[in-house]
Write an enzyme that holds these catalytic residues in place. Structure first.
Site, PDB file in Angstrom:
ATOM      1  N   TRP A  99       9.040  -7.576  -5.489  1.00 57.77           N
ATOM      2  CA  TRP A  99       9.389  -7.582  -3.996  1.00 57.77           C
ATOM      3  C   TRP A  99       9.738  -9.220  -3.741  1.00 57.77           C
ATOM      4  CZ3 TRP A  99      10.886  -3.468  -2.272  1.00 57.77           C
ATOM      5  CH2 TRP A  99       9.955  -2.256  -2.651  1.00 57.77           C
ATOM      6  N   ASP A 166       5.404 -12.143   3.213  1.00 58.97           N
ATOM      7  CA  ASP A 166       5.520 -10.725   2.919  1.00 58.97           C
ATOM      8  C   ASP A 166       4.022 -10.127   3.022  1.00 58.97           C
ATOM      9  OD1 ASP A 166       5.904  -8.080   2.392  1.00 58.97           O
ATOM     10  OD2 ASP A 166       7.396  -8.575   0.817  1.00 58.97           O
ATOM     11  N   LYS A 190       2.426   0.850   4.512  1.00 59.37           N
ATOM     12  CA  LYS A 190       1.311   0.547   3.519  1.00 59.37           C
ATOM     13  C   LYS A 190      -0.191   0.642   3.973  1.00 59.37           C
ATOM     14  CE  LYS A 190       4.917  -0.139   0.415  1.00 59.37           C
ATOM     15  NZ  LYS A 190       5.279  -1.443   0.434  1.00 59.37           N
TER      16      LYS A 190
HETATM   17  C1  LIG Z   1       6.757  -1.877  -0.067  1.00 60.68           C
HETATM   18  C2  LIG Z   1       6.990  -3.304  -0.020  1.00 60.68           C
HETATM   19  C3  LIG Z   1       8.200  -4.009   0.297  1.00 60.68           C
HETATM   20  C4  LIG Z   1       9.487  -2.984   0.802  1.00 60.68           C
HETATM   21  O1  LIG Z   1       9.286  -2.569   2.095  1.00 60.68           O
HETATM   22  P1  LIG Z   1      10.373  -1.638   2.699  1.00 60.68           P
HETATM   23  O2  LIG Z   1       9.746  -1.422   4.090  1.00 60.68           O
HETATM   24  O3  LIG Z   1      10.433  -0.521   1.980  1.00 60.68           O
HETATM   25  O4  LIG Z   1      11.429  -2.327   2.580  1.00 60.68           O
HETATM   26  C5  LIG Z   1       8.297  -5.008   0.271  1.00 60.68           C
HETATM   27  N1  LIG Z   1       7.306  -5.985   0.077  1.00 60.68           N
HETATM   28  C6  LIG Z   1       6.292  -5.355  -0.341  1.00 60.68           C
HETATM   29  C7  LIG Z   1       5.157  -6.684  -0.746  1.00 60.68           C
HETATM   30  C8  LIG Z   1       6.003  -4.014  -0.541  1.00 60.68           C
HETATM   31  O5  LIG Z   1       4.747  -3.564  -0.762  1.00 60.68           O
END
Ligand SMILES: *Cc1c(COP(=O)(O)O)cnc(C)c1O
Length: 357
Positions: A99, A166, A190
């Site tokens: 990511w 993030d 998540k």
């Molecule tokens: C799942 C995830 C993403 C991607 O998220 P989307 O909402 O599908 O774009 C980005 N960063 C992390 C750390 C993730 O676990």
């Protein structure tokens, strides 16, 4: 048979969150209408938005000079919105996994990217230390929990420049000092709700510093000005997030959740260390409390498929590891009860009895 949902995302939600969402899908507030069919401008939905924002603020102790937004587009759209809105010349990124790499790729479209450190040399099984954040960067970006590789930054860094994070897969898993970040974002799917909602916590003074034209929908100010209602927000996913936030508050908030998460992860990491069949992939000081990655020990490699089938027969779901790590990954997000972790440990021990003399 009872299912134990270890999926990485979309992932487990508390049963009462799912049930309360189901009720609101049929009838919100006893008014005879579904949360899916009312106007996002109605007072009933405005109350959903207001309470969601208020609970975000309360549970994470977000200071007053930050805004809380609910947008669409997933965390992946934030990979581009962050540099679009914040990068003048140069940004610094910590490369800790898939990511982070995707965020870096987007940022390169807007200016110079200084990757201050990377753990790519060891397939991202650790969090780099001892790096320097350049003081001339417009911001410094991190991925606090690396969902795929099972590593996590468990502290709030001190950064000389505004810090962007993030937190898709560890938001609300522990107390966070929000004041150390300029922006925190993530997809809901998540640790918070279903796919479709993206949360953004943003400090207002970092905006308005770039000269480029920012398309209306990609401009944070658009959404700040309209309280996440510039266009139709993802109403139903936001409602489920609200139910999760209510559940979280009832349980005692992020401090209590953090203790429970540490206990769950500790039990599973202990078993991985004890059980001769398995070995963890992440360095011990970088291990994630949310995503626990492990593989078969070298001499038991041929048992990998067998364990997956055995665990599946015991009700385990979603424990197959991501292809870039292999083996297994147990995601033990907030909503995962300790009993499910114990059930996985029992499956690991049962399989050990069958195969280790
Ligand atoms: C799942 C995830 C993403 C991607 O998220 P989307 O909402 O599908 O774009 C980005 N960063 C992390 C750390 C993730 O676990």
């Amino acid at each position: 048979m009872k299912k134990y949902n270890f999926s990485a995302g979309p992932s487990i939600l508390a049963q009462e969150v799912i049930e309360n969402t189901a009720k609101a899908v049929l009838d919100l507030n006893g008014k005879g209408l579904s949360v899916m069919e009312i106007s996002h401008r109605s007072s009933d939905f405005q109350a959903v938005m207001d309470e969601s924002v208020a609970l975000f603020r309360e549970l994470l102790e977000i200071p007053a000079n930050y805004h809380v937004l609910f947008l669409g587009g997933g965390a992946s759209l934030q990979f581009c919105m962050v540099p679009y809105n914040l990068m003048r010349k140069k940004a610094a990124y910590l490369e800790t996994g898939t990511w982070a790499k995707k965020a870096i790729k987007e940022a390169k479209g807007f200016g110079e990217v200084d990757v201050v450190a990377s753990s790519s040399d060891k397939n991202f099984n650790y969090i780099p230390k001892g790096f320097t954040i350049p003081e001339d960067a417009d911001y410094f970006h991190i991925t606090t929990n690396n969902t795929i590789f099972g590593t996590e930054i468990l502290e709030d860094y001190d950064s000389p420049v505004p810090m962007a994070a993030d937190m898709s897969s560890d938001i609300f898993s522990r107390p966070v000092d929000v004041s150390k970040y300029a922006i925190i974002y993530g997809g809901a799917q998540k640790n918070l709700g279903p796919a479709g909602a993206t949360f953004v916590i943003i400090r207002d003074d970092i905006l308005g510093k770039v000269d480029r034209y920012i398309p209306t929908m990609l401009d944070y100010n658009t959404h700040i000005d309209k309280g996440s209602m510039f266009n139709t927000p993802p109403c139903l996913p936001i409602y489920t997030c609200l139910e999760t936030l209510r559940w979280l508050k009832k349980l005692g908030g992020v401090k209590v959740m953090h203790r429970m998460n540490q206990e769950k992860a500790g039990l599973l990491y202990d078993e991985i260390e004890r059980n001769p069949l398995f070995v963890g992939t992440a360095e011990p000081d970088s291990r994630s409390v949310m995503n626990i990655c492990f593989v078969m020990q070298d001499e038991y490699q041929e048992l990998e498929k067998g364990f997956l089938e055995f665990a599946t027969s015991k009700g385990m779901v979603g424990i197959k590891g991501h292809r870039s790590v292999g083996g297994f990954r147990a995601s033990v997000y907030n909503a995962m009860p300790k009993e499910s972790v114990v059930a996985l440990i029992e499956a690991m021990q049962g399989f050990e009895k069958m195969h280790v003399k």
